[in-house]
Design a protein around this motif. Sequence first.
Motif, PDB file in Angstrom:
ATOM      1  N   UNK A 110       0.881  -1.330   0.158  1.00 46.33           N
ATOM      2  CA  UNK A 110       0.006   0.142   0.067  1.00 46.33           C
ATOM      3  C   UNK A 110       0.957   1.453   0.106  1.00 46.33           C
ATOM      4  N   UNK A 111       1.985   1.151   0.537  1.00 44.92           N
ATOM      5  CA  UNK A 111       2.707   2.422   0.816  1.00 44.92           C
ATOM      6  C   UNK A 111       3.427   2.562  -0.525  1.00 44.92           C
ATOM      7  N   UNK A 112       3.935   1.564  -1.386  1.00 46.70           N
ATOM      8  CA  UNK A 112       4.447   1.886  -2.646  1.00 46.70           C
ATOM      9  C   UNK A 112       3.344   2.034  -3.858  1.00 46.70           C
ATOM     10  N   UNK A 113       2.188   1.872  -3.376  1.00 48.27           N
ATOM     11  CA  UNK A 113       1.095   2.190  -4.532  1.00 48.27           C
ATOM     12  C   UNK A 113       0.963   3.791  -4.490  1.00 48.27           C
ATOM     13  N   UNK A 114       1.040   4.253  -3.119  1.00 52.13           N
ATOM     14  CA  UNK A 114       0.524   5.663  -2.919  1.00 52.13           C
ATOM     15  C   UNK A 114       1.775   6.749  -2.921  1.00 52.13           C
ATOM     16  N   UNK A 115       2.893   6.126  -3.423  1.00 48.46           N
ATOM     17  CA  UNK A 115       4.060   6.812  -3.238  1.00 48.46           C
ATOM     18  C   UNK A 115       4.227   8.003  -4.322  1.00 48.46           C
ATOM     19  N   UNK A 116       4.449   9.055  -4.128  1.00 48.49           N
ATOM     20  CA  UNK A 116       4.608  10.172  -4.974  1.00 48.49           C
ATOM     21  C   UNK A 116       6.011  10.836  -4.724  1.00 48.49           C
ATOM     22  N   UNK A 117       6.866  10.680  -5.657  1.00 47.67           N
ATOM     23  CA  UNK A 117       6.586  10.324  -7.187  1.00 47.67           C
ATOM     24  C   UNK A 117       6.715   8.765  -6.983  1.00 47.67           C
ATOM     25  N   UNK A 118       6.339   8.081  -8.113  1.00 48.93           N
ATOM     26  CA  UNK A 118       5.841   6.594  -8.111  1.00 48.93           C
ATOM     27  C   UNK A 118       7.247   5.995  -8.175  1.00 48.93           C
ATOM     28  N   UNK A 119       7.743   5.040  -7.228  1.00 46.59           N
ATOM     29  CA  UNK A 119       8.937   4.583  -7.385  1.00 46.59           C
ATOM     30  C   UNK A 119       9.365   3.675  -8.694  1.00 46.59           C
ATOM     31  N   UNK A 120      10.532   3.661  -8.739  1.00 48.00           N
ATOM     32  CA  UNK A 120      11.185   2.926  -9.767  1.00 48.00           C
ATOM     33  C   UNK A 120      11.161   1.358  -9.474  1.00 48.00           C
ATOM     34  N   UNK A 121      11.719   0.574 -10.236  1.00 50.18           N
ATOM     35  CA  UNK A 121      11.397  -0.917  -9.974  1.00 50.18           C
ATOM     36  C   UNK A 121      12.724  -1.179  -8.981  1.00 50.18           C
ATOM     37  N   UNK A 122      13.867  -0.730  -9.129  1.00 49.52           N
ATOM     38  CA  UNK A 122      14.794  -0.953  -8.209  1.00 49.52           C
ATOM     39  C   UNK A 122      14.588  -0.310  -6.830  1.00 49.52           C
ATOM     40  N   UNK A 123      13.826   1.009  -6.729  1.00 47.58           N
ATOM     41  CA  UNK A 123      13.426   1.599  -5.471  1.00 47.58           C
ATOM     42  C   UNK A 123      12.457   0.644  -4.632  1.00 47.58           C
ATOM     43  N   UNK A 124      11.692   0.215  -5.513  1.00 45.81           N
ATOM     44  CA  UNK A 124      10.724  -0.936  -4.887  1.00 45.81           C
ATOM     45  C   UNK A 124      11.337  -2.159  -4.473  1.00 45.81           C
TER      46      UNK A 124
END
Length: 225
Positions: A110-124
Amino acid sequence: MDCVVCPWLYGTLSGDLLDIVMRRGDSSVTARATWLAIESQFLGNREARALILDTKLRTLVQGDLSVVDYCKRLKTTADDLADLGEPVTNRSLVLNLIRGLNERFSSIGCHLRRGHPFPSFLEACDELALEELTMGNSPTQSTTLVAGTGGGPSSRPSAPTSQQPSGRTGSASGVKKGRSSSTSKGGRGNRGKGGRNGGKTCVAKGGSSKIGASASGFSAQASSG
């Protein structure tokens, strides 16, 4: 030049693929013909292979895999699609990554979905790996396991001591009732026998009185005669 490039291309292939591509005994084979044969093996049926890989990417779930293995499978599938001319965007790859997470990572998802800006694949992947490491070092799971399996005085089953005396008392009372009933039956039997004996005695007494009366009458007749 072909005699230099063709052996180099053959050295990069596996044994099974080499048997398919290589033309033994044909000296007229050029490096271009060899390259086109290899390309046809990798890019043949491109649309069907892309469809299969795309379905695999969108249905892949984590299950029992670790975060590293799960991210690696997603990235490999996306790279295979890119080799077939169907590149996967970073946003689509992260969304598929979040979709396939198991229940342990629902909060971080849920935290990753609501992240602003949307995270990259490596950050996720970094966030998920840190969350998995935190879960592994947390003592909550071990404490819960000990509390669930530990037995206290209340969890021990009580010994059935209170039921045994009742069973013995019941059996003793049953024995007493059986004895009393047998005694009562025996008393009735004695009474019945006694009644029959009494009847026989009365009959015997009546018979003796009749015999005495007849004897006295016979003696009276003899004296009068």
